[in-house]
Scaffold this motif. Structure first.
Motif, PDB file in Angstrom:
ATOM      1  N   PHE A 198      44.913  49.133  30.182  1.00  0.00           N
ATOM      2  CA  PHE A 198      44.882  48.839  31.608  1.00  0.00           C
ATOM      3  C   PHE A 198      43.568  49.342  32.184  1.00  0.00           C
ATOM      4  O   PHE A 198      43.219  50.510  32.019  1.00  0.00           O
ATOM      5  N   VAL A 199      42.826  48.452  32.833  1.00  0.00           N
ATOM      6  CA  VAL A 199      41.536  48.809  33.416  1.00  0.00           C
ATOM      7  C   VAL A 199      41.686  48.856  34.936  1.00  0.00           C
ATOM      8  O   VAL A 199      41.870  47.822  35.581  1.00  0.00           O
ATOM      9  N   PRO A 200      41.625  50.043  35.549  1.00  0.00           N
ATOM     10  CA  PRO A 200      41.749  50.131  37.010  1.00  0.00           C
ATOM     11  C   PRO A 200      40.517  49.538  37.685  1.00  0.00           C
ATOM     12  O   PRO A 200      39.386  49.822  37.304  1.00  0.00           O
ATOM     13  N   LYS A 201      40.753  48.709  38.701  1.00  0.00           N
ATOM     14  CA  LYS A 201      39.659  48.060  39.420  1.00  0.00           C
ATOM     15  C   LYS A 201      39.851  48.216  40.925  1.00  0.00           C
ATOM     16  O   LYS A 201      40.975  48.143  41.428  1.00  0.00           O
ATOM     17  N   THR A 202      38.723  48.425  41.622  1.00  0.00           N
ATOM     18  CA  THR A 202      38.717  48.482  43.085  1.00  0.00           C
ATOM     19  C   THR A 202      37.876  47.323  43.595  1.00  0.00           C
ATOM     20  O   THR A 202      36.670  47.276  43.366  1.00  0.00           O
ATOM     21  N   LEU A 203      38.511  46.350  44.253  1.00  0.00           N
ATOM     22  CA  LEU A 203      37.799  45.165  44.738  1.00  0.00           C
ATOM     23  C   LEU A 203      36.990  45.500  45.986  1.00  0.00           C
ATOM     24  O   LEU A 203      37.461  46.208  46.879  1.00  0.00           O
ATOM     25  N   LEU A 204      35.770  44.953  46.047  1.00  0.00           N
ATOM     26  CA  LEU A 204      34.851  45.242  47.152  1.00  0.00           C
ATOM     27  C   LEU A 204      34.375  43.971  47.859  1.00  0.00           C
ATOM     28  O   LEU A 204      33.435  44.037  48.651  1.00  0.00           O
ATOM     29  N   TYR A 205      35.004  42.824  47.588  1.00  0.00           N
ATOM     30  CA  TYR A 205      34.524  41.559  48.146  1.00  0.00           C
ATOM     31  C   TYR A 205      34.541  41.543  49.672  1.00  0.00           C
ATOM     32  O   TYR A 205      33.759  40.828  50.312  1.00  0.00           O
ATOM     33  N   TYR A 206      35.455  42.311  50.256  1.00  0.00           N
ATOM     34  CA  TYR A 206      35.597  42.284  51.715  1.00  0.00           C
ATOM     35  C   TYR A 206      34.384  42.871  52.435  1.00  0.00           C
ATOM     36  O   TYR A 206      34.168  42.585  53.620  1.00  0.00           O
ATOM     37  N   ILE A 207      33.580  43.679  51.751  1.00  0.00           N
ATOM     38  CA  ILE A 207      32.409  44.281  52.406  1.00  0.00           C
ATOM     39  C   ILE A 207      31.336  43.234  52.695  1.00  0.00           C
ATOM     40  O   ILE A 207      30.927  43.068  53.851  1.00  0.00           O
ATOM     41  N   PRO A 208      30.835  42.462  51.684  1.00  0.00           N
ATOM     42  CA  PRO A 208      29.859  41.420  52.009  1.00  0.00           C
ATOM     43  C   PRO A 208      30.444  40.297  52.853  1.00  0.00           C
ATOM     44  O   PRO A 208      29.744  39.710  53.684  1.00  0.00           O
ATOM     45  N   LEU A 209      31.729  39.990  52.663  1.00  0.00           N
ATOM     46  CA  LEU A 209      32.355  38.949  53.469  1.00  0.00           C
ATOM     47  C   LEU A 209      32.394  39.361  54.937  1.00  0.00           C
ATOM     48  O   LEU A 209      32.067  38.564  55.834  1.00  0.00           O
ATOM     49  N   LEU A 239      31.871  35.965  46.969  1.00  0.00           N
ATOM     50  CA  LEU A 239      32.475  35.033  46.018  1.00  0.00           C
ATOM     51  C   LEU A 239      32.363  35.546  44.585  1.00  0.00           C
ATOM     52  O   LEU A 239      33.244  35.306  43.759  1.00  0.00           O
ATOM     53  N   ALA A 240      31.307  36.299  44.292  1.00  0.00           N
ATOM     54  CA  ALA A 240      31.137  36.860  42.947  1.00  0.00           C
ATOM     55  C   ALA A 240      32.090  38.019  42.683  1.00  0.00           C
ATOM     56  O   ALA A 240      32.184  38.511  41.565  1.00  0.00           O
ATOM     57  N   SER A 241      32.817  38.485  43.713  1.00  0.00           N
ATOM     58  CA  SER A 241      33.830  39.537  43.603  1.00  0.00           C
ATOM     59  C   SER A 241      33.271  40.836  43.027  1.00  0.00           C
ATOM     60  O   SER A 241      33.551  41.198  41.874  1.00  0.00           O
ATOM     61  N   PRO A 242      32.481  41.572  43.817  1.00  0.00           N
ATOM     62  CA  PRO A 242      32.022  42.886  43.349  1.00  0.00           C
ATOM     63  C   PRO A 242      33.200  43.848  43.216  1.00  0.00           C
ATOM     64  O   PRO A 242      34.153  43.788  44.000  1.00  0.00           O
ATOM     65  N   GLU A 243      33.136  44.731  42.243  1.00  0.00           N
ATOM     66  CA  GLU A 243      34.253  45.643  42.004  1.00  0.00           C
ATOM     67  C   GLU A 243      33.779  46.896  41.283  1.00  0.00           C
ATOM     68  O   GLU A 243      32.752  46.895  40.606  1.00  0.00           O
ATOM     69  N   LEU A 244      34.549  47.967  41.490  1.00  0.00           N
ATOM     70  CA  LEU A 244      34.336  49.208  40.760  1.00  0.00           C
ATOM     71  C   LEU A 244      35.357  49.264  39.630  1.00  0.00           C
ATOM     72  O   LEU A 244      36.565  49.174  39.864  1.00  0.00           O
ATOM     73  N   VAL A 245      34.884  49.407  38.416  1.00  0.00           N
ATOM     74  CA  VAL A 245      35.752  49.379  37.237  1.00  0.00           C
ATOM     75  C   VAL A 245      35.827  50.779  36.647  1.00  0.00           C
ATOM     76  O   VAL A 245      34.802  51.389  36.321  1.00  0.00           O
ATOM     77  N   GLY A 246      37.045  51.312  36.539  1.00  0.00           N
ATOM     78  CA  GLY A 246      37.246  52.637  35.984  1.00  0.00           C
ATOM     79  C   GLY A 246      37.374  52.611  34.471  1.00  0.00           C
ATOM     80  O   GLY A 246      37.315  51.556  33.831  1.00  0.00           O
ATOM     81  N   LYS A 247      37.564  53.771  33.907  1.00  0.00           N
ATOM     82  CA  LYS A 247      37.725  53.902  32.462  1.00  0.00           C
ATOM     83  C   LYS A 247      39.061  53.303  32.034  1.00  0.00           C
ATOM     84  O   LYS A 247      40.087  53.538  32.675  1.00  0.00           O
ATOM     85  N   PRO A 248      39.083  52.498  30.961  1.00  0.00           N
ATOM     86  CA  PRO A 248      40.336  51.887  30.504  1.00  0.00           C
ATOM     87  C   PRO A 248      41.401  52.937  30.209  1.00  0.00           C
ATOM     88  O   PRO A 248      41.122  53.986  29.641  1.00  0.00           O
ATOM     89  N   GLU A 249      42.629  52.636  30.613  1.00  0.00           N
ATOM     90  CA  GLU A 249      43.757  53.529  30.373  1.00  0.00           C
ATOM     91  C   GLU A 249      44.848  52.750  29.649  1.00  0.00           C
ATOM     92  O   GLU A 249      45.080  51.578  29.923  1.00  0.00           O
ATOM     93  N   LYS A 250      45.529  53.426  28.748  1.00  0.00           N
ATOM     94  CA  LYS A 250      46.644  52.794  28.059  1.00  0.00           C
ATOM     95  C   LYS A 250      47.881  52.830  28.952  1.00  0.00           C
ATOM     96  O   LYS A 250      48.222  53.849  29.525  1.00  0.00           O
ATOM     97  N   LYS A 251      48.549  51.701  29.044  1.00  0.00           N
ATOM     98  CA  LYS A 251      49.761  51.624  29.848  1.00  0.00           C
ATOM     99  C   LYS A 251      50.937  52.225  29.086  1.00  0.00           C
ATOM    100  O   LYS A 251      51.121  51.978  27.894  1.00  0.00           O
ATOM    101  N   ILE A 252      51.739  53.018  29.782  1.00  0.00           N
ATOM    102  CA  ILE A 252      52.919  53.605  29.156  1.00  0.00           C
ATOM    103  C   ILE A 252      53.957  52.512  28.907  1.00  0.00           C
ATOM    104  O   ILE A 252      54.232  51.689  29.776  1.00  0.00           O
TER     105      ILE A 252
END
Length: 331
Positions: free
Chosen positions: A293-304, A80-93
């Motif tokens: 733009f901040v790339p994110k990889t959601l990981l909630y499905y692992i603990p769920l 429920l806390a939605s763990p995620e991997l957050v990458g380095k911010p990128e500017k959107k073209i």
């Protein structure tokens, strides 16, 4: 790209002690069982010295069951806390400009006087080859193609799909628009294409190796129309005016660029054209959105998934124990 681990909703951690609060605040569930009273019940109690049990009782779980249930609770809260991997911010073209390439494909572009990668090639083959890299770098622009000779025609309308532009460029060949060079008509055709679109920022890149045929609209009249429409025209003269094989009209191309706020370049060979495209990238740089733009990889499905798997194992084990007890009792 380095990534940082974080929780999108860290305040969910406040729910961790909730099971303990429920256990402490709510009254326990009492289970009832059937009871039998008979005459001389009190006497039988005195004789046997046994303490009679109550008809209702509280069923207790062992510590291991409580631990498993609490682990499942923690896993659900983690999901429920939605763990995620957050990458380095990128500017959107940002797509905020129409960039139109207007290229001469008259017969003179078939002259085999350019050298590319150590081999003699036609002017048009060299232009196409080098233009591919230039188009691939214009990721912030919607690009279009207009080819001209005696007549001018739209090869590709404005699009952000640069792969399509590359394909349409490959499909064009010398002579498809006639053998003459009509620069004025090509600029007007480009203006028609701009008028069909809503983006206000307009840039035109005109490439030619010849002199205008003098038919229909004159190049400077067409350039004046472009100026009134706030269109910047960059011109590239293909070939070396000092050679007998060239009839390049540099003066007209310079005036067109000056009138519209652009710049004139001379590409006497493939290397010069390559450097011109590099300079154009600095004159018309890529544009980016102000927001990152901040790339994110959601990981909630692992603990769920772990919580569901553990709950399934608990149910399976309980059912197996119940079946074993039933089988043992029947036997």
């Amino acid at each position: 790209m380095p990534e940082n681990f974080q929780f999108a909703y860290p305040l969910v951690a406040l729910l961790i002690p909730l099971p303990f609060l429920i256990y402490w605040l709510l009254p326990p569930i009492k289970n009832r069982s059937s009871a039998l009273k008979y005459p001389y019940f009190s006497r039988a109690v005195d004789v046997t010295n046994q303490k009679p049990k109550k008809a209702s009782y509280i069923k207790k779980r062992n510590w291991f069951s409580w631990l498993i249930m609490y682990i499942i609770w923690l896993l659900l809260l983690t999901a429920l806390a939605s763990p995620e991997l957050v990458g380095k911010p990128e500017k959107k073209i940002k797509t905020a400009r129409n960039f139109l390439i207007v290229a001469d494909i008259s017969f003179s572009m078939a002259n085999n006087d350019w050298v590319l990668d150590g081999k003699r090639v036609t002017r048009w083959s060299a232009v196409k080859n080098i233009m591919h890299e230039f188009i691939g770098n214009r990721k912030s622009d919607r690009m279009g193609l207009v080819f001209f000779g005696t007549n001018a025609y739209i090869q590709a309308p404005f699009t952000s799909d640069l792969n399509t532009i590359q394909t349409m460029l490959d499909e064009a060949d010398v002579g498809m628009a006639g053998q003459m060079t009509n620069i004025g008509k090509a600029i007007v055709k480009g203006m028609d294409l701009f008028e069909r679109d809503t983006i206000q920022s307009k840039v035109m890149l005109l490439l030619t190796d010849g002199v205008d045929s003098g038919e229909a609209i004159l190049p400077l009249d067409a350039a004046n129309m472009a100026k009134k429409d706030s269109t910047v025209v960059y011109t590239i003269g293909i070939g070396d005016p000092g050679t007998s094989s060239s009839d390049l009209d540099e003066r007209t191309l310079e005036e067109i660029a000056d009138m519209t706020g652009g710049k004139y370049f001379r590409a006497k060979d493939a290397e010069a054209l390559q450097s011109i495209y590099a300079e154009l990238d600095t004159l018309e740089p890529l544009e980016y959105e102000e927001e990152s733009f901040v790339p994110k990889t959601l990981l909630y499905y692992i603990p769920l998934g772990a919580a569901l798997a553990l709950a399934g194992c608990v149910v399976l084990v309980n059912n197996l124990i119940l079946l074993f007890k039933c089988f043992k009792r029947d036997s």
